[in-house]
Enzyme design. Sequence first.
Site, short mmCIF file in Angstrom:
data_model
loop_
_atom_site.label_atom_id
_atom_site.label_comp_id
_atom_site.label_asym_id
_atom_site.label_seq_id
_atom_site.Cartn_x
_atom_site.Cartn_y
_atom_site.Cartn_z
N GLY A 1 64.30 66.69 34.07
CA GLY A 1 65.30 65.89 34.78
C GLY A 1 66.53 66.66 35.19
CB THR A 33 59.36 63.98 36.93
OG1 THR A 33 59.56 63.73 35.55
CG2 THR A 33 57.99 63.48 37.34
CG ASN A 51 68.20 58.84 35.30
OD1 ASN A 51 67.37 58.72 36.21
ND2 ASN A 51 67.85 59.05 34.04
CG PHE A 75 59.63 60.42 39.51
CD1 PHE A 75 60.36 60.56 38.33
CD2 PHE A 75 58.31 59.99 39.41
CE1 PHE A 75 59.78 60.30 37.08
CE2 PHE A 75 57.72 59.72 38.17
CZ PHE A 75 58.46 59.87 37.01
CB SER A 79 60.39 57.65 34.68
OG SER A 79 61.47 57.23 35.49
CG ASN A 117 64.94 55.18 36.73
OD1 ASN A 117 65.42 54.09 36.49
ND2 ASN A 117 65.33 56.28 36.10
CB THR A 118 58.46 55.43 39.31
OG1 THR A 118 59.19 56.62 39.65
CG2 THR A 118 57.30 55.28 40.27
CE LYS A 177 60.69 62.49 28.42
NZ LYS A 177 61.61 63.34 29.19
CG ASN A 189 61.42 59.05 29.97
OD1 ASN A 189 62.56 59.23 30.39
ND2 ASN A 189 60.35 59.36 30.70
#
Length: 365
Positions: A70, A93, A118, A122, A183, A185-186, A226, A255
Site C-alpha cells: 500500500g 496491490t 484509506n 487499488f 481490502s 475498498n474494492t 492476506k 488487512n
Amino acid sequence: MLYKKLAKPILFRMDPEKAHHLTIDGLSAVTRFPGGAQLLKSMYGVQNSPLMNQRIWGLEFANPVGLAAGLDKNAKAVKGFSQLGFGFMEVGTITPKPQPGNELPRLFRLPEDKALINRMGFNNVGTDEMAYNLQQTGKRDIPVAINIGKNKTTPNEQAEEDYRACIRELYTYGDFFVVNISSPNTPDLRNLQHGNDLKRLLDAVTAEMQLQQKKNGDAGKPVLVKIAPDLMDDELELTVHTIKDSGVSGIIATNTTLSRAGLVHANRSQAGGLSGSPLTQRSTEVIRRVYQLTEGKLPIIGAGGIFTAKDAYDKIRAGASLVEVYTGLIYEGPGILTNINRGLQDLLKKDGYTHISQAIGADHN
C-alpha cells in the site's frame, strides 16, 4: 529526530496523498544519485544481528520487520525502502490493468487516534509498468513480495483470471506473492474470503504458480493470503481451513478494519479501511487464533498497529514469524525500524531467548 522535527511537520501540513507521493518520489530520486542509497543506509540502516535473522520459505530475512503493501503501490521506490532497515517489503496491490482508484480525497489522518483511513481502491499502474519498475531496480538487498488483486470491473466469478494474470506477468520479479482478498475498498472483494469462492481462487493461484515454476525451471515461490480483521470466529475458522487445504505458504493477518470503535478524531466518519493503533489488539488476536487453527505449521506475517517493539513482540509471541509496519512508519518515521529491532532484541534476551524463532508462538506453550 530528523523526520519528527523537520520532515513530519511539513508532510502533515500537506494533503495525505500528496505527502505520500512526495515521499515515494523522493525515495526513488535519492537512490538514482551516486551514493544516494549508501547515504540512506548510513542514516537509517538497521544493524544485522544473529538473534534476528531467519530463513523462511527458502528466503533470508535479516530481521523480521517488513513494509506492508500500500505504501509503494507501483514498486517505484524499492531501492530506497531497501536501505531503511526493512527485513523485507511488499509492493502493490497491483491489478492486471492500470486503474485510477476511487475519487479524491481518499486518504485521511487521525492523529489523536494514531491511525489512517484509506479508500484508495487499488489505484495502480498495472502489471506492465510494475514489471518495468522492478526491472529497473536491479539487484535487491531484501526479499520483495508482490501483492496482487483484481480489477474493480472484473466480476468475482472471473476474479481468478486477474490473479493468474498478475502472477503470469510478474512471476520472475517477485520473491514471493500475496493474494489480497481483504481490502474493504474494492466492491465485493472480501466475499472472496469465503467458501467455494476462496477455494476456487486459491486452486487457480496455486495452479498458476506451479505452471510458472515449471516454465521458469526454478524451485517455486511462496504465495500467502492476506485476511481481514473483521471475520467472525466461525468465518475465520472456515477461511483458515480453506487456506490450509489449498497448499499456500502462509497467511498475512491482517488487512485494515471497518470498525470505528473508540475513535475520537473527526475523520472517524470517513468510509474506508482503518489502520494504525486502533487495530493493534484485534490483529494480534487474529494472529493468535490463526496460529491455533494451523497448529503453528503455516508461517504468519503479523500486520496492524505496530508502533513499538512490544507491539511487534506481542504479535511474534502470538504466532507471527514476521511483522509489517505501515501507519507506524508514517507517524514515527524510518527511525521506527531501529527502535523496533533494538527493542525486540532486548525483549528476547529478557525472556532468555537466544534466537527470535524461539519466541514465535511462545504464548501458546
